[in-house]
Structure formats: C-alpha cells, structure tokens
Design a protein around this motif. Sequence first.
Motif, PDB file in Angstrom:
ATOM      1  N   THR A 177      -5.203  11.330  21.444  1.00  0.00           N
ATOM      2  CA  THR A 177      -6.272  10.406  21.464  1.00  0.00           C
ATOM      3  C   THR A 177      -6.577  10.090  19.959  1.00  0.00           C
ATOM      4  O   THR A 177      -6.242  11.135  19.123  1.00  0.00           O
ATOM      5  CB  THR A 177      -7.328  11.089  22.113  1.00  0.00           C
ATOM      6  OG1 THR A 177      -7.638  12.524  21.578  1.00  0.00           O
ATOM      7  CG2 THR A 177      -7.051  11.223  23.604  1.00  0.00           C
ATOM      8  N   GLU A 213       6.712   6.528  28.073  1.00  0.00           N
ATOM      9  CA  GLU A 213       5.326   6.505  27.266  1.00  0.00           C
ATOM     10  C   GLU A 213       4.410   5.430  27.959  1.00  0.00           C
ATOM     11  O   GLU A 213       4.853   4.792  28.728  1.00  0.00           O
ATOM     12  CB  GLU A 213       5.370   6.016  25.716  1.00  0.00           C
ATOM     13  CG  GLU A 213       6.053   4.735  25.601  1.00  0.00           C
ATOM     14  CD  GLU A 213       6.316   4.662  24.065  1.00  0.00           C
ATOM     15  OE1 GLU A 213       6.312   3.380  23.903  1.00  0.00           O
ATOM     16  OE2 GLU A 213       6.670   5.455  23.323  1.00  0.00           O
ATOM     17  N   THR A 245      -0.182   4.414  28.242  1.00  0.00           N
ATOM     18  CA  THR A 245      -1.626   4.761  27.989  1.00  0.00           C
ATOM     19  C   THR A 245      -2.630   4.447  29.000  1.00  0.00           C
ATOM     20  O   THR A 245      -2.545   3.415  29.781  1.00  0.00           O
ATOM     21  CB  THR A 245      -1.889   3.765  26.631  1.00  0.00           C
ATOM     22  OG1 THR A 245      -0.995   3.795  25.474  1.00  0.00           O
ATOM     23  CG2 THR A 245      -3.425   3.801  26.058  1.00  0.00           C
ATOM     24  N   HIS A 291      -6.518   3.579  29.478  1.00  0.00           N
ATOM     25  CA  HIS A 291      -7.942   2.962  28.678  1.00  0.00           C
ATOM     26  C   HIS A 291      -9.024   2.680  29.724  1.00  0.00           C
ATOM     27  O   HIS A 291      -8.822   2.291  30.603  1.00  0.00           O
ATOM     28  CB  HIS A 291      -7.372   1.853  27.835  1.00  0.00           C
ATOM     29  CG  HIS A 291      -8.728   1.325  27.258  1.00  0.00           C
ATOM     30  ND1 HIS A 291      -8.963   1.586  26.032  1.00  0.00           N
ATOM     31  CD2 HIS A 291      -9.355   0.219  27.355  1.00  0.00           C
ATOM     32  CE1 HIS A 291     -10.146   1.023  25.633  1.00  0.00           C
ATOM     33  NE2 HIS A 291     -10.202   0.056  26.632  1.00  0.00           N
ATOM     34  N   GLU A 326      -9.736   6.224  25.641  1.00  0.00           N
ATOM     35  CA  GLU A 326      -8.215   6.074  25.746  1.00  0.00           C
ATOM     36  C   GLU A 326      -7.246   7.334  25.419  1.00  0.00           C
ATOM     37  O   GLU A 326      -7.631   8.261  24.441  1.00  0.00           O
ATOM     38  CB  GLU A 326      -7.918   5.206  24.575  1.00  0.00           C
ATOM     39  CG  GLU A 326      -6.575   4.526  24.680  1.00  0.00           C
ATOM     40  CD  GLU A 326      -6.181   3.256  23.947  1.00  0.00           C
ATOM     41  OE1 GLU A 326      -6.608   2.105  24.312  1.00  0.00           O
ATOM     42  OE2 GLU A 326      -5.536   3.528  22.877  1.00  0.00           O
ATOM     43  N   SER A 378      -3.198   8.212  25.149  1.00  0.00           N
ATOM     44  CA  SER A 378      -1.674   7.890  25.389  1.00  0.00           C
ATOM     45  C   SER A 378      -1.076   9.085  25.466  1.00  0.00           C
ATOM     46  O   SER A 378      -1.069  10.219  25.040  1.00  0.00           O
ATOM     47  CB  SER A 378      -1.497   7.121  23.972  1.00  0.00           C
ATOM     48  OG  SER A 378      -2.038   6.195  23.373  1.00  0.00           O
TER      49      SER A 378
END
Length: 315
Positions: free
Chosen positions: A134, A278, A280, A282, A301, A303
């Motif tokens: 983050t 990977e 994310t 949000h 958010e 990731s």
Amino acid sequence: MRALLVVNPKATTTSSRTKDVLAHALASDLKLEVAATGYRGHARDLARDAAASGTVDLVVALGGDGTVNEVVNGLLTEGPSEHLPRLAVVPGGSTNVFARALGLPNDPVEATGALLDALAAGSERTIGLGRAATEGLPERWFTFTAGFGFDAGVVGRVEQSRRSGRRSTHTLYVDQAVRHFFGERRHRRTGPITLRIPGVEPVDGLVLSIVANTSPWTFLGTRPVYASPGAGFDTDLDLFGLTRMTAAGILRTIPQLLDASAVGPRGKHVVAYHDLAEFTLHSQETLPFQVDGDHLGERNEVSFSGVRRALRVIV
C-alpha cells in the motif's frame, strides 16, 4: 546448528509447559536461544535481527498465525535469499491455519515431535508467499490469506473484542461475522471494491475479497473452510470475491465453502481467479485490510503479488 525459539506467551494455547518441553527438546540437538515477545511486532524484530546476524540457521515460531506472520516478515525484511534461516512452526494459537496447511498436527506437543523428526531427517520445503503493498507503508508478507473489505472488518471486530477481554475462539469469530453482516447493510448490495488484473477488464462492485496463498482459507473448529480450493504454496495467489451478500446467498455459499470435494463456491455473484501473479484491489472509500488474521487498519488500495520459492520451511 544455531536456532532461535520465538515464543508468544499470550497466544491462545501457548503455555509455559509447552515452551519448556519444546525448548528442552530442541536444546538437546541445537544451540538454542529462547526469546519471549513483549509487544506487537517483537517477533518481527527478533526474526529480522536473527536473519541479519548471519549466524542463525533456524527460527522456530511458537504461537498463533499472527506470531508466524511477524516472524516471516522479519526474516524477509531484505527479501528472499538462499542464506536466510529456515522457518519452523509449532502451533500455539486458536486456529493455526498456516501450520495446519503445512500438514502439521494442531496439538503443540505432537507438532514438537513432528518438528524434531523433520529436523533429524533434514526434511524441508520451499514455499511461495503473498506480498501486499500500500502506498506510503512497508510491504507486508502473508503466509495463507489477506482480505480487503468485509472479512477484514470481521477480523477488526474480533481484535476489538479481544482487547476488551474476550478470549479468541471460533464462536467469537462466528458471532462477530453475524454482527458485521447485519451492520453492513449498505455495502452488502453495492460493493465499493474494484479488482484490477493486468490485461483483464476491471471487475467492479466487490463486497468481499479474500486473497489466498494456500488452502484451506481457515478452519471452523476442526472443519476446513475452502474459499479457493486450488490455492497452494507452489502457485501464485487466488482470489475469491462476492459482488453481493444476501442472507439467502450466504446460506447457499456456506455449504460450498465447507465441501472439500468442490471446485470452490459458484454463483452469479461469485468472482474467482486462480494463480494470479499480481493484481490490485481499489476502493473509492477506505476499507479494512488484514493479513493472516492481523487487522492493519483501513486502506483505499492494496496491490498483491505472489512470490514463489520465498522461504524454506521445516516440515
């Protein structure tokens, strides 16, 4: 072999007898140092110092999943390396998901015997871990799960209850999950979370988002709960999400979560991905965030990335 035993004396099922039995057994074969944690983050600091010293071969965590998570984050302060100490775990918490996912007995005395056998046989495996980032804060490694939104809110409520004196039990988690469900009416039908995967159209409206590094996701007593049955220590991360949470929908989903033979929960409001390197999550508003059952406050958010072959574990 030089070893450090990190003990959380406040863990749910950790007793002085367990610590003494384990320390005595390990000291017969290892050059052992024992350190008890005294504050939040102490296990991380102890493991970080052990890794930095270059003289410790093994770090043993005696405690719950929170203690293990701190030790892992301490060992990986500078990232994965072949020269890091190995990790061993003796369960001392209320659920011990990571230890049980590795196939260890949930009883600390039995797990001690299994650890000694593994050390004698030189048995170990290299596992993958999850990493959460983050903006403006240090990255956080996790061993079995992370959550953003509803489930992290439940974890936060449980931690608040424990600070007021309640003991960590599976009943407490169920009680707080039910209370949180009826207290989050606005977000149950219109979720604020957007899932972004590189090269894929964003998925909007998630109410619940559970990131899995292994399976099961957790345990309800002795029953494993499978949010992402395909997740494992040899793959990247899985994600299970819901775009709506109604009482009827939850009642349909619970049997799927408890079915070991199923491929995982299914339905029109289910979002499921396997082996993501990977992605994310949000939200337009701040939401609770947790890793390995440790509530880390609220974020807009987060990731996530899977890191294969991150750490060597004695099993």
